[in-house]
Design a protein around this motif. Structure first.
Motif, PDB file in Angstrom:
ATOM      1  N   THR A 300       0.844  -1.191   0.000  1.00  0.00           N
ATOM      2  CA  THR A 300       0.000   0.000   0.000  1.00  0.00           C
ATOM      3  C   THR A 300       0.886   1.251   0.000  1.00  0.00           C
ATOM      4  OG1 THR A 300      -1.755  -1.147   1.197  1.00  0.00           O
ATOM      5  CG2 THR A 300      -1.784   1.259   1.258  1.00  0.00           C
ATOM      6  N   THR A 301       0.628   2.152  -0.930  1.00  0.00           N
ATOM      7  CA  THR A 301       1.403   3.384  -1.054  1.00  0.00           C
ATOM      8  C   THR A 301       0.459   4.580  -0.953  1.00  0.00           C
ATOM      9  OG1 THR A 301       1.159   3.509  -3.460  1.00  0.00           O
ATOM     10  CG2 THR A 301       2.980   2.176  -2.616  1.00  0.00           C
ATOM     11  N   TRP A 302       1.034   5.780  -1.080  1.00  0.00           N
ATOM     12  CA  TRP A 302       0.212   6.991  -0.991  1.00  0.00           C
ATOM     13  C   TRP A 302      -0.781   7.087  -2.138  1.00  0.00           C
ATOM     14  CZ3 TRP A 302       0.141  10.431  -4.987  1.00  0.00           C
ATOM     15  CH2 TRP A 302       1.207  10.388  -5.899  1.00  0.00           C
ATOM     16  N   PHE A 303      -0.517   6.408  -3.251  1.00  0.00           N
ATOM     17  CA  PHE A 303      -1.417   6.516  -4.397  1.00  0.00           C
ATOM     18  C   PHE A 303      -2.296   5.282  -4.584  1.00  0.00           C
ATOM     19  CE2 PHE A 303       2.800   5.184  -6.001  1.00  0.00           C
ATOM     20  CZ  PHE A 303       2.499   3.957  -6.568  1.00  0.00           C
ATOM     21  N   THR A 304      -2.232   4.331  -3.657  1.00  0.00           N
ATOM     22  CA  THR A 304      -3.022   3.111  -3.815  1.00  0.00           C
ATOM     23  C   THR A 304      -4.514   3.403  -3.886  1.00  0.00           C
ATOM     24  OG1 THR A 304      -1.347   1.781  -2.684  1.00  0.00           O
ATOM     25  CG2 THR A 304      -3.569   0.870  -2.810  1.00  0.00           C
ATOM     26  N   LYS A 305      -5.013   4.256  -2.986  1.00  0.00           N
ATOM     27  CA  LYS A 305      -6.442   4.563  -2.971  1.00  0.00           C
ATOM     28  C   LYS A 305      -6.895   5.249  -4.256  1.00  0.00           C
ATOM     29  CE  LYS A 305      -7.180   4.867   2.022  1.00  0.00           C
ATOM     30  NZ  LYS A 305      -7.654   5.716   3.145  1.00  0.00           N
ATOM     31  N   LEU A 306      -5.969   5.905  -4.940  1.00  0.00           N
ATOM     32  CA  LEU A 306      -6.323   6.579  -6.184  1.00  0.00           C
ATOM     33  C   LEU A 306      -6.636   5.580  -7.294  1.00  0.00           C
ATOM     34  CD1 LEU A 306      -3.607   9.378  -6.115  1.00  0.00           C
ATOM     35  CD2 LEU A 306      -5.999   9.565  -5.429  1.00  0.00           C
ATOM     36  N   GLY A 307      -6.162   4.349  -7.143  1.00  0.00           N
ATOM     37  CA  GLY A 307      -6.441   3.337  -8.157  1.00  0.00           C
ATOM     38  C   GLY A 307      -7.910   3.014  -8.281  1.00  0.00           C
ATOM     39  N   ALA A 308      -8.683   3.261  -7.216  1.00  0.00           N
ATOM     40  CA  ALA A 308     -10.120   3.013  -7.276  1.00  0.00           C
ATOM     41  C   ALA A 308     -10.852   4.067  -8.089  1.00  0.00           C
ATOM     42  CB  ALA A 308     -10.705   2.965  -5.865  1.00  0.00           C
ATOM     43  N   GLY A 309     -10.204   5.189  -8.373  1.00  0.00           N
ATOM     44  CA  GLY A 309     -10.871   6.260  -9.108  1.00  0.00           C
ATOM     45  C   GLY A 309     -10.323   6.485 -10.495  1.00  0.00           C
ATOM     46  N   THR A 310      -9.644   5.481 -11.057  1.00  0.00           N
ATOM     47  CA  THR A 310      -9.029   5.683 -12.369  1.00  0.00           C
ATOM     48  C   THR A 310     -10.054   5.910 -13.473  1.00  0.00           C
ATOM     49  OG1 THR A 310      -8.902   3.267 -12.563  1.00  0.00           O
ATOM     50  CG2 THR A 310      -6.913   4.430 -11.861  1.00  0.00           C
ATOM     51  N   ILE A 311     -11.284   5.394 -13.301  1.00  0.00           N
ATOM     52  CA  ILE A 311     -12.295   5.619 -14.334  1.00  0.00           C
ATOM     53  C   ILE A 311     -12.594   7.112 -14.445  1.00  0.00           C
ATOM     54  CG2 ILE A 311     -14.201   5.242 -12.724  1.00  0.00           C
ATOM     55  CD1 ILE A 311     -14.123   4.290 -16.447  1.00  0.00           C
ATOM     56  N   CYS A 312     -12.598   7.838 -13.311  1.00  0.00           N
ATOM     57  CA  CYS A 312     -12.817   9.285 -13.337  1.00  0.00           C
ATOM     58  C   CYS A 312     -11.623   9.989 -13.968  1.00  0.00           C
ATOM     59  CB  CYS A 312     -13.059   9.814 -11.920  1.00  0.00           C
ATOM     60  SG  CYS A 312     -14.601   9.260 -11.169  1.00  0.00           S
ATOM     61  N   GLY A 313     -10.421   9.590 -13.558  1.00  0.00           N
ATOM     62  CA  GLY A 313      -9.232  10.205 -14.145  1.00  0.00           C
ATOM     63  C   GLY A 313      -9.170  10.006 -15.644  1.00  0.00           C
ATOM     64  N   TYR A 314      -9.516   8.806 -16.095  1.00  0.00           N
ATOM     65  CA  TYR A 314      -9.468   8.513 -17.528  1.00  0.00           C
ATOM     66  C   TYR A 314     -10.485   9.341 -18.303  1.00  0.00           C
ATOM     67  CZ  TYR A 314      -9.675   5.923 -21.900  1.00  0.00           C
ATOM     68  OH  TYR A 314      -9.672   5.586 -23.240  1.00  0.00           O
ATOM     69  N   LEU A 315     -11.717   9.352 -17.840  1.00  0.00           N
ATOM     70  CA  LEU A 315     -12.782   9.989 -18.607  1.00  0.00           C
ATOM     71  C   LEU A 315     -12.762  11.516 -18.516  1.00  0.00           C
ATOM     72  CD1 LEU A 315     -15.707   7.539 -17.780  1.00  0.00           C
ATOM     73  CD2 LEU A 315     -14.513   7.785 -19.959  1.00  0.00           C
ATOM     74  N   LEU A 316     -12.206  12.067 -17.450  1.00  0.00           N
ATOM     75  CA  LEU A 316     -12.254  13.518 -17.264  1.00  0.00           C
ATOM     76  C   LEU A 316     -11.014  14.248 -17.779  1.00  0.00           C
ATOM     77  CD1 LEU A 316     -13.798  13.721 -13.680  1.00  0.00           C
ATOM     78  CD2 LEU A 316     -14.950  14.156 -15.853  1.00  0.00           C
ATOM     79  N   HIS A 317      -9.862  13.578 -17.802  1.00  0.00           N
ATOM     80  CA  HIS A 317      -8.664  14.328 -18.194  1.00  0.00           C
ATOM     81  C   HIS A 317      -8.706  14.756 -19.657  1.00  0.00           C
ATOM     82  CE1 HIS A 317      -7.102  10.607 -20.106  1.00  0.00           C
ATOM     83  NE2 HIS A 317      -6.268  11.411 -20.749  1.00  0.00           N
ATOM     84  N   GLY A 318      -9.506  14.082 -20.455  1.00  0.00           N
ATOM     85  CA  GLY A 318      -9.624  14.478 -21.857  1.00  0.00           C
ATOM     86  C   GLY A 318     -10.228  15.856 -22.029  1.00  0.00           C
ATOM     87  N   PHE A 319     -11.109  16.257 -21.119  1.00  0.00           N
ATOM     88  CA  PHE A 319     -11.683  17.603 -21.197  1.00  0.00           C
ATOM     89  C   PHE A 319     -10.602  18.668 -20.991  1.00  0.00           C
ATOM     90  CE2 PHE A 319     -15.526  15.158 -20.033  1.00  0.00           C
ATOM     91  CZ  PHE A 319     -16.363  15.576 -21.048  1.00  0.00           C
ATOM     92  N   LEU A 320      -9.642  18.389 -20.116  1.00  0.00           N
ATOM     93  CA  LEU A 320      -8.563  19.355 -19.881  1.00  0.00           C
ATOM     94  C   LEU A 320      -7.675  19.485 -21.115  1.00  0.00           C
ATOM     95  CD1 LEU A 320      -7.528  18.311 -16.246  1.00  0.00           C
ATOM     96  CD2 LEU A 320      -9.157  20.066 -16.963  1.00  0.00           C
ATOM     97  N   ILE A 321      -7.341  18.362 -21.729  1.00  0.00           N
ATOM     98  CA  ILE A 321      -6.459  18.403 -22.896  1.00  0.00           C
ATOM     99  C   ILE A 321      -7.168  19.044 -24.084  1.00  0.00           C
ATOM    100  CG2 ILE A 321      -5.226  16.970 -24.567  1.00  0.00           C
ATOM    101  CD1 ILE A 321      -4.737  14.978 -22.273  1.00  0.00           C
ATOM    102  N   ARG A 322      -8.394  18.614 -24.358  1.00  0.00           N
ATOM    103  CA  ARG A 322      -9.142  19.218 -25.454  1.00  0.00           C
ATOM    104  C   ARG A 322      -9.446  20.685 -25.158  1.00  0.00           C
ATOM    105  NH1 ARG A 322      -7.499  15.964 -28.528  1.00  0.00           N
ATOM    106  NH2 ARG A 322      -8.703  14.365 -29.637  1.00  0.00           N
ATOM    107  N   GLY A 323      -9.725  21.009 -23.903  1.00  0.00           N
ATOM    108  CA  GLY A 323      -9.996  22.392 -23.538  1.00  0.00           C
ATOM    109  C   GLY A 323      -8.792  23.280 -23.784  1.00  0.00           C
ATOM    110  N   ALA A 324      -7.583  22.788 -23.477  1.00  0.00           N
ATOM    111  CA  ALA A 324      -6.368  23.562 -23.742  1.00  0.00           C
ATOM    112  C   ALA A 324      -6.177  23.782 -25.240  1.00  0.00           C
ATOM    113  CB  ALA A 324      -5.165  22.838 -23.152  1.00  0.00           C
ATOM    114  N   GLU A 325      -6.499  22.772 -26.033  1.00  0.00           N
ATOM    115  CA  GLU A 325      -6.405  22.927 -27.484  1.00  0.00           C
ATOM    116  C   GLU A 325      -7.431  23.935 -27.989  1.00  0.00           C
ATOM    117  OE1 GLU A 325      -6.002  19.328 -29.878  1.00  0.00           O
ATOM    118  OE2 GLU A 325      -5.720  18.203 -28.038  1.00  0.00           O
TER     119      GLU A 325
END
Length: 384
Positions: A300-325
């Protein structure tokens, strides 16, 4: 066998991370701990299977690489070194993510409970985010005529469409005598079939299929073996050699081979190169994925709990990249293509996707990524 978790406990975990086959000691095998005795008494109340920190760590680190690669794509320009690193990341980051998804889909049997989880955890998020990205492209991207369709996945939503198809076919792969060679044959045939079309990004679905099938076939002890010390040591020269090779071929090799969204003919190559590249890319991806998995911490590391939320990270980070473009923050900014600019973009992408994987974001987005939708399904006989 441990008793199945209750509905409330199962919906408290993201559907793509639940182990659907919790046999005696399976969690212990995945973490390297001794298995519990088979004769252990059955618990008096249903309990959820403990999460394995190793797989949460794998998913978090993989999603960080996904975000970094997506952020580099519009800014790396003609940098040969950046293109080589980009090629290395693209060789294994999605194969690793897909392999883990296949591993946790290995007991999918189209039972009512698992069909409900497939709808609420994959199909509904696909509909929601495909529509959201299409609207974002139309109104933020200045394309008022951009179509809104569920048949042509936009940007990164293809993975949800692919996961829906792959998981529905899981019983078939568990029935076949030689599933992996069959999946490789399907991928090779797809790579030389330009007439497949773009519906549900089927070309990419079929070309990435072998990694999902490999995950379905993988057992927990395989992930223990890949973390042996000798494998970790071999991974270092492996990645060094891969980086040197990628740097040598970077100006000459089309990136389309890594995206797997086109046939060989559509990439301007002879048909036979599709079969050759399918097998070569699978072998390279398998080696680099094993090297990556060998260095993922099992504790268990500091980022282990974040593994449960990868679906949010995957689906939402595209808005930031496309928004910057869309906001014009990338075009014409040559500084971003330099070493310092690429490093800054990578750090910003890693920080952003990390924040998007946190529990508060997951709770806010649960209506779209993990909806309960009890109103849409019949209750089980036990519930009635």
């Amino acid at each position: 066998m441990l008793p199945a978790p209750s509905r409330a406990q199962r919906t408290a975990l993201p559907p793509e991370t639940l182990d659907p086959e919790p046999g005696p000691g399976s969690a212990a095998i995945a973490t390297g701990a001794p298995p519990a005795p088979a004769s252990a008494p059955r618990a008096s109340a249903p309990v959820a299977k403990p999460r394995d920190p190793y797989f949460d760590n794998v998913k978090y680190l993989a999603i960080v690489l996904v975000a970094v690669a997506h952020s580099w794509e519009p800014v790396m320009g003609d940098s040969r070194a950046a293109r080589a690193v980009y090629m290395i990341i693209y060789t294994f980051h999605m194969p690793a993510f897909i392999l883990v998804s296949g591993h946790f889909s290995r007991s999918f049997d189209a039972s009512p409970g698992r069909m409900k989880r497939l709808v609420t955890g994959v199909a509904v998020p696909y509909v929601v985010f495909e529509t959201a990205y299409s609207l974002f492209r139309r109104y933020a991207g200045g394309e008022p005529d951009a179509p809104i369709t569920l048949l042509d996945p936009l940007f990164l939503t293809w993975f949800l469409a692919a996961l829906l198809i792959w998981r529905l076919t899981t019983p078939l792969w568990r029935t076949l005598r030689h599933p992996l060679p069959v999946a490789l044959a399907v991928a090779a045939l797809a790579s030389v079939s330009p007439g497949i079309g773009n519906d549900l990004d089927l070309q990419r679905v079929l070309q990435f299929l072998p990694f999902f099938v490999l995950g379905v076939l993988a057992r927990p002890e395989h992930f223990v073996r890949v973390r042996r010390r000798e494998v970790r040591l071999l991974a270092l020269p492996l990645f060094a050699a891969a980086l040197a090779f990628a740097y040598a071929v970077a100006p000459h090799l089309q990136l389309g081979w890594f995206y797997r969204s086109d046939s060989a003919q559509e990439l301007g190559a002879p048909w036979w190169s599709g079969v050759t590249m399918t097998l070569l890319m699978f072998g390279c991806a398998l080696l680099l994925t094993a090297g990556f998995l060998s260095w993922v911490p099992a504790r268990t590391t500091w980022f282990t709990k974040l593994g449960a939320g990868t679906i949010c990270g995957y689906l939402l980070h595209g808005f930031l990249i496309r928004g910057a473009e869309y906001a014009g923050l990338i075009d014409g900014n040559a500084w971003l293509s330099g070493p310092a600019g690429l490093a800054l973009v990578a750090v910003m992408a890693a920080v952003a996707v990390t924040l998007l994987c946190t529990p508060p974001v997951r709770r806010v987005m649960r209506f779209a990524t993990e909806p309960d939708m009890a109103w849409a399904f019949r209750s089980s006989p036990a519930g009635r």
